[in-house]
Design a protein around this motif. Structure first.
Motif, PDB file in Angstrom:
ATOM      1  N   ALA A 755     -14.203  22.405  51.977  1.00 53.67           N
ATOM      2  CA  ALA A 755     -14.219  20.983  52.328  1.00 53.67           C
ATOM      3  C   ALA A 755     -13.930  20.850  53.800  1.00 53.67           C
ATOM      4  N   ASP A 756     -14.265  19.708  54.356  1.00 56.88           N
ATOM      5  CA  ASP A 756     -13.949  19.427  55.746  1.00 56.88           C
ATOM      6  C   ASP A 756     -12.552  18.821  55.792  1.00 56.88           C
ATOM      7  N   ALA A 757     -11.657  19.500  56.492  1.00 59.92           N
ATOM      8  CA  ALA A 757     -10.266  19.041  56.542  1.00 59.92           C
ATOM      9  C   ALA A 757     -10.167  17.641  57.110  1.00 59.92           C
ATOM     10  N   ARG A 758     -11.127  17.343  58.025  1.00 55.76           N
ATOM     11  CA  ARG A 758     -11.018  16.014  58.649  1.00 55.76           C
ATOM     12  C   ARG A 758     -11.279  14.918  57.647  1.00 55.76           C
ATOM     13  N   ASP A 759     -12.228  15.166  56.758  1.00 53.14           N
ATOM     14  CA  ASP A 759     -12.510  14.137  55.746  1.00 53.14           C
ATOM     15  C   ASP A 759     -11.269  13.852  54.919  1.00 53.14           C
ATOM     16  N   ILE A 760     -10.595  14.921  54.524  1.00 57.05           N
ATOM     17  CA  ILE A 760      -9.397  14.751  53.703  1.00 57.05           C
ATOM     18  C   ILE A 760      -8.344  13.978  54.472  1.00 57.05           C
ATOM     19  N   ALA A 761      -8.183  14.366  55.767  1.00 58.87           N
ATOM     20  CA  ALA A 761      -7.189  13.654  56.585  1.00 58.87           C
ATOM     21  C   ALA A 761      -7.536  12.172  56.667  1.00 58.87           C
ATOM     22  N   ARG A 762      -8.831  11.897  56.857  1.00 59.49           N
ATOM     23  CA  ARG A 762      -9.241  10.490  56.995  1.00 59.49           C
ATOM     24  C   ARG A 762      -9.017   9.709  55.710  1.00 59.49           C
ATOM     25  N   GLN A 763      -9.241  10.388  54.589  1.00 56.15           N
ATOM     26  CA  GLN A 763      -8.954   9.713  53.315  1.00 56.15           C
ATOM     27  C   GLN A 763      -7.491   9.343  53.225  1.00 56.15           C
ATOM     28  N   SER A 764      -6.637  10.296  53.661  1.00 57.11           N
ATOM     29  CA  SER A 764      -5.198  10.017  53.616  1.00 57.11           C
ATOM     30  C   SER A 764      -4.858   8.839  54.508  1.00 57.11           C
ATOM     31  N   ILE A 765      -5.485   8.807  55.698  1.00 63.70           N
ATOM     32  CA  ILE A 765      -5.217   7.695  56.622  1.00 63.70           C
ATOM     33  C   ILE A 765      -5.596   6.384  55.951  1.00 63.70           C
ATOM     34  N   ALA A 766      -6.768   6.400  55.319  1.00 64.15           N
ATOM     35  CA  ALA A 766      -7.224   5.163  54.642  1.00 64.15           C
ATOM     36  C   ALA A 766      -6.224   4.723  53.582  1.00 64.15           C
ATOM     37  N   LEU A 767      -5.720   5.703  52.812  1.00 61.41           N
ATOM     38  CA  LEU A 767      -4.762   5.380  51.761  1.00 61.41           C
ATOM     39  C   LEU A 767      -3.519   4.718  52.318  1.00 61.41           C
ATOM     40  N   MET A 768      -3.069   5.204  53.521  1.00 59.87           N
ATOM     41  CA  MET A 768      -1.793   4.736  54.048  1.00 59.87           C
ATOM     42  C   MET A 768      -1.951   3.489  54.901  1.00 59.87           C
ATOM     43  N   MET A 769      -3.189   3.044  55.073  1.00 63.01           N
ATOM     44  CA  MET A 769      -3.425   1.891  55.936  1.00 63.01           C
ATOM     45  C   MET A 769      -2.580   0.689  55.504  1.00 63.01           C
ATOM     46  N   GLY A 770      -2.537   0.497  54.223  1.00 65.19           N
ATOM     47  CA  GLY A 770      -1.826  -0.666  53.738  1.00 65.19           C
ATOM     48  C   GLY A 770      -0.363  -0.624  54.135  1.00 65.19           C
ATOM     49  N   GLN A 771       0.270   0.488  53.816  1.00 64.97           N
ATOM     50  CA  GLN A 771       1.696   0.610  54.115  1.00 64.97           C
ATOM     51  C   GLN A 771       1.939   0.507  55.608  1.00 64.97           C
ATOM     52  N   ALA A 772       1.022   1.113  56.389  1.00 61.02           N
ATOM     53  CA  ALA A 772       1.171   1.069  57.840  1.00 61.02           C
ATOM     54  C   ALA A 772       1.086  -0.359  58.342  1.00 61.02           C
ATOM     55  N   GLY A 773       0.126  -1.077  57.816  1.00 62.09           N
ATOM     56  CA  GLY A 773      -0.024  -2.453  58.268  1.00 62.09           C
ATOM     57  C   GLY A 773       1.243  -3.267  58.039  1.00 62.09           C
TER      58      GLY A 773
END
Lengths: 907, 86
Positions: A755-773
């Motif tokens: 897998a592309d590690a960046r894709d996984i990282a980006r998915q994680s970022i998307a998941l945490m967007m809410g909490q970050a906001g």
């Protein structure tokens, strides 16, 4: 041709310079600043006294007459030095502990400190050295005559046969005076002569340089280099000898190699410089290769001179003098003068060293024992001996040189230098069985050594000296031709019918074989006295024993006054006083005479031995002590026990070392185990604590709900909600614990995909967007355009990213909280690296160590009240390890923290 | 094999090998009327061998001396004061 006055002046200056060097060295040593003489370089150069006029002049002669045989004279010592660890080292060690003064002293000390044996060895040495000294005189005289164009000896018909016009005589007188002044300036309790050694070493340098200069002259002055020099072989068939070996060279080759090797220890002067004058065993290690190198260079220089002499000089020139005649013939008188000085160095160094060695032997082993028998010396007064000994030594030097001169006049005129030298070598080789047998074979007895020596010497005289005398007309020539009284079997050159052998090999064979046979046989059939047994044990086992001063154990007693008077008489009043005063001080008796314990007696004997030799010292001491011989047997028993004890203690030492190492390892392992144990306890207590907290909440709220009737439905719903949350929390916690323990024990079995590690990282970022906001926390994507293919379980990797991001959001209390997720160039090209960097307050250094430990989350007071089990980072780290990568804290400070994720690239 | 023992074996091996290689049978082999680098083959053999022996001996001797626990050199022992010259 040079003016003889010039030659004499230059030679005189050179010799005076040498004398100054010796004197200066002695002064420095007295003041304790003699380090330069104590070096391994000067030791090695002093060994090169081996190269006398025989080497300087005679080697070229031998090369021309007998081809490459001359090399054996230098190969032999090379081999002997290469084997230093086994022979020379043992000789040096023994000589140091026994304070040996000469080779005669050594042999006598080994065989029970026998006075007769040392006298025998001295007498043999005197006879055998005569030809050798004659050789030096012949070489120096001949070279002087050639250089100054004077008539050479023997005088032709019609020339004056006058003793006093023979330059040889004057040279002999000069050398005698020089050596007498040089080597006998004083007597001390020290066996060494650093001044002489310095002068000898210097002369070795001069020899080498001088010969080298002539060789270079021959090679490049008279020829055009190596090829040119060797190209003349067709015109000079005699040169063939230097290129290939003749048909039956083998016996002489082997014989001369053997003789030269033996000479390194058996020649009195060699024994003196190599063994007696040695100050440090480690010098032998340097000499073991440096001396062979010197030998190699000398041999190398001989060849060009020999070849060029044959090709460029008239055929009637004496090859022994090519070193001189080559530069002379081609108009290089000053180069010839340099050669003359070189030859002078070679000759004088040999004469100096040999006569000093012999004079010590004569005074210690011939004169002193005789003197001791005179009634005058039964009660010697102060200084009696020392003055006497000095005179005796000077006289013996004169005697040796006179004997050498007589031999030179009578015999040597017809023989080439090398063959004279080899006769001498064979004579000295007779010492070899007694010497080498003495240090390796405990059962070699005095009787055996004596018989072997006498037999070998007689046969040597008969097979090698007698023919020389006969040829010179001093004996009936018929002895050689028909045998004594016409007994053909006893012909000197063909003993027992062995005819057709080369004279040297023949003489060597018979003398040495009889010597060895008698030594071994007689030793086997004779016993040893107590002293002999003691000494042989000390000598042969020198490396196994720690106790060097065996004599200390001999239970002897004496009066201190007697000991003092004895020391006074031999060493002089002042020396004796100083010795006894220092000894008393060490005994703790400051202003009295020391107590005459056996150790003092042994000490006195040793000091005396340095001056008069072991045998005489023993005789002198035994006159004033009582109770000696009875207890020698017990001393031997003690020695043997001591040997066993030392061996045991060495084994014990080794065993205890091993045990210590093992104990150390055990201690280390124990510490590790204890730490692990503590960690485990820690973990268990933490786990139970973490589990208890929600359990307590659940229980308390459940209790309230059960017990209290007055709770309203709102409150009960709230309580139930809490119970539900806590149960969920508990379950989550248990899941995580299970998870991590399964991972740690290796039971996690995930399916890995690319897998592309960046894709996984980006998915994680998307998941945490809410909490970050919610926290106004910015998440910045700096993952770049390069794909990063890895082999992972994608949801697990996502778990790690989510954990890191969640921590970053949770713990960032700054004004503008930001977290960057960026790719980084990894040092190792097989890995990819992603950094999660925040600008939070950083992690204090004391918490950094336990960051990834389980349940360690105490660094932020705020954090305690948050959700989370404290296992997050531990789990993330474990996951990364399972995936074949790593999670580390790359850095942390007030500007923020950086976590580094590393993963192996997919192939 | 401990390094100590190995050093001892080399210390013995070198002179023995030297002895053998400098003995007539081996010497006969290069003893021929040919030249190598302008020198007779025999000379090249002998001197090259000699030089190698020097170098190897230097190496082995250095190792022997550097051994930990090599026999201490007896300089002046406790009771052997040098009384000096009179």
């Amino acid at each position: 041709m040079l003016n003889s006055g010039l030659i004499v002046t230059v030679a005189g200056l050179y010799l005076s310079g040498l004398f100054l060097l010796a004197w200066y060295t002695e002064r420095r040593v007295e003041r304790g600043a003699g380090r330069f003489v104590d070096s391994s370089l000067s030791y090695t150069l002093s060994l090169a006294v081996y190269c006398s006029s025989w080497t300087f002049y005679g080697a070229v002669g031998s090369a021309v007459r007998n081809g490459l045989e001359f090399l054996t004279i230098y190969i032999g010592p090379t081999l002997m030095l290469m084997a230093w660890w086994f022979l020379l080292r043992k000789l040096v060690r023994i000589s140091k502990t026994q304070r040996i003064t000469s080779i005669a002293d050594f042999i006598s000390a080994r065989y029970g400190k026998s006075a007769w044996l040392s006298a025998l060895v001295t007498l043999i040495a005197m006879v055998v050295v005569m030809p050798y000294i004659a050789l030096q005189l012949k070489a120096i005289t001949a070279s002087f005559n050639v250089l100054s164009d004077q008539p050479d000896f023997p005088p032709g018909p019609g020339e004056p046969h006058d003793l006093f016009s023979d330059s040889g005589l004057w040279i002999t007188i000069c050398m005698a005076a020089f050596v007498a002044l040089f080597g006998t300036r004083n007597l001390g309790a020290d066996v060494r002569h650093p001044g002489v050694v310095a002068a000898i070493a210097f002369e070795s340098i001069i020899k080498l340089l001088s010969l080298g200069a002539i060789a270079v002259f021959a090679l490049y002055g008279l020829n055009d280099g190596v090829r040119d020099m060797f190209s003349h072989v067709d015109q000079f068939p005699d040169l063939q000898r230097l290129y290939v070996f003749s048909a039956d060279f083998e016996p002489r080759w082997i014989a001369t190699t053997f003789l030269a090797a033996a000479a390194m220890v058996c020649l009195p002067r060699q024994f003196q410089v190599a063994v007696v004058e040695n100050s440090d065993e480690r010098h032998l290690a340097t000499a073991s290769w440096l001396f062979p190198l010197y030998m190699l260079l000398i041999s190398l220089f001989v060849i060009p001179v020999a070849v060029t002499g044959v090709t460029h000089l008239p055929p009637d020139f004496n090859p022994d003098l090519y070193v001189l005649t080559l530069p002379l013939h081609f108009d290089q008188p000053y180069l010839a003068l340099l050669a003359f000085i070189g030859g002078l160095s070679a000759g004088t160094s040999m004469v100096i060293m040999a006569s000093i060695a012999l004079s010590i032997m004569i005074s210690n082993h011939l004169v002193t024992p005789l003197l001791l028998r005179l009634p005058r010396f039964s009660q010697p007064g102060p200084g009696d001996f020392s003055g006497m000994l000095l005179t005796v030594r000077r006289l013996s030097i004169a005697a040796i040189l006179i004997l050498g001169y007589i031999y030179y006049r009578a015999i040597t005129s017809t023989n080439p230098l090398a063959s004279i030298g080899l006769v001498s070598f064979t004579g000295f080789a007779q010492f070899l069985p007694a010497l080498v047998g003495g240090i390796f074979w405990r059962d070699g007895t005095k009787a055996g050594a004596t018989t072997g020596l006498i037999a070998g010497f007689i046969i040597w005289c008969y097979t090698l000296l007698v023919p020389n005398f006969a040829n010179a007309g001093l004996l009936v020539a018929g002895i050689v031709a028909d045998g004594p009284w016409d007994i053909a079997m006893l012909k000197p050159n063909a003993l027992f019918g062995l005819s057709g052998w080369d004279r040297l090999v023949h003489g060597l064979f018979w003398s040495l074989s009889f010597n060895i046979l008698l030594y071994v046989t007689v030793s086997l059939f004779t016993g040893q006295s107590a002293m002999e047994r003691l000494q042989s044990a000390v000598f042969v086992d020198i490396f196994e024993r720690n106790t060097a001063n065996v004599d200390d154990a001999l239970q002897r007693s004496a009066q201190t006054g007697d000991l003092f008077r004895l020391t006074q008489s031999v060493l002089g009043g002042e020396t004796a006083y100083r010795m006894f005063r220092d000894y008393a001080r060490r005994q703790g008796r400051k202003d009295h005479l020391p107590v005459p314990d056996p150790a003092l007696i042994a000490y006195v004997e040793r000091q005396l031995a340095s001056t008069v030799g072991a045998a005489s010292a023993r005789t002198l001491v035994s006159r004033i002590v009582t109770g000696e011989t009875i207890t020698v047997e017990s001393v031997i028993a003690i020695l043997d026990e001591a040997k066993e004890a030392i061996r045991h203690s060495r084994e014990l030492e080794q065993k205890s070392l091993e045990l210590e190492e093992t104990a150390e390892k055990l201690r280390h392992a124990n510490d590790q185990l204890r730490r692990l144990d503590m960690q485990k306890d820690d973990f268990l207590s933490r786990v139970s604590h973490e589990l208890r907290t929600p359990m307590t909440s659940i229980r308390s709220f459940a209790e309230i709900l059960v017990d209290d009737d007055r709770i309203g439905s709102d409150q009960s719903r709230r309580f139930l909600g809490i119970i539900q949350n806590e149960s969920q929390r508990l379950t989550r916690l248990l899941d995580e614990i299970l998870d991590i323990s399964r991972m740690e024990s290796g039971g996690a079995d995930w399916s890995l995909v690319a897998a592309d590690a960046r894709d996984i990282a980006r998915q994680s970022i998307a998941l945490m967007m809410g909490q970050a906001g919610e926290q106004q926390h910015r998440l910045v994507d700096r993952l770049g355009e390069q794909p990063m293919l890895v082999h992972v379980a994608p949801d697990r990797l996502q778990q790690v990213f989510v954990n890191l991001l969640s921590n970053a959001i949770k713990y960032n209390t700054q004004a503008d909280p930001t977290t960057w997720i960026e790719t980084v160039d990894c040092a190792d090209p097989a890995y990819i690296e992603i950094h999660v960097r925040d600008n939070g307050p950083g992690i204090p250094p004391e918490d950094q160590e336990m960051l990834f430990a389980k349940f360690a989350r105490g660094w932020n007071a705020q954090a305690r009240s948050q959700e989370g089990s404290g296992l997050g980072l531990a789990i993330s780290r474990q996951i990364m390890l399972q995936l074949g990568g790593s999670l580390t804290l790359a850095g942390s400070g007030p500007e923020g923290s950086t976590f580094a994720i590393r993963l192996q690239k997919a192939p | 094999m401990s390094p100590r023992r190995r050093n001892r074996i080399f210390a013995l091996l070198l002179p023995v090998a030297g002895l053998i290689l400098f003995m007539p049978p081996y010497l006969r082999i290069p003893s021929r009327a040919e030249h190598l680098f302008g020198m007779p083959v025999l000379h090249v053999y002998i001197f090259l061998l000699w030089l190698i022996a020097v170098v190897l001996t230097a190496i082995v001797s250095r190792r022997l001396i550097r051994e930990p626990g090599a026999e201490p050199v007896e300089r002046r022992k406790a009771d052997e004061t040098d009384p000096g010259q009179p």
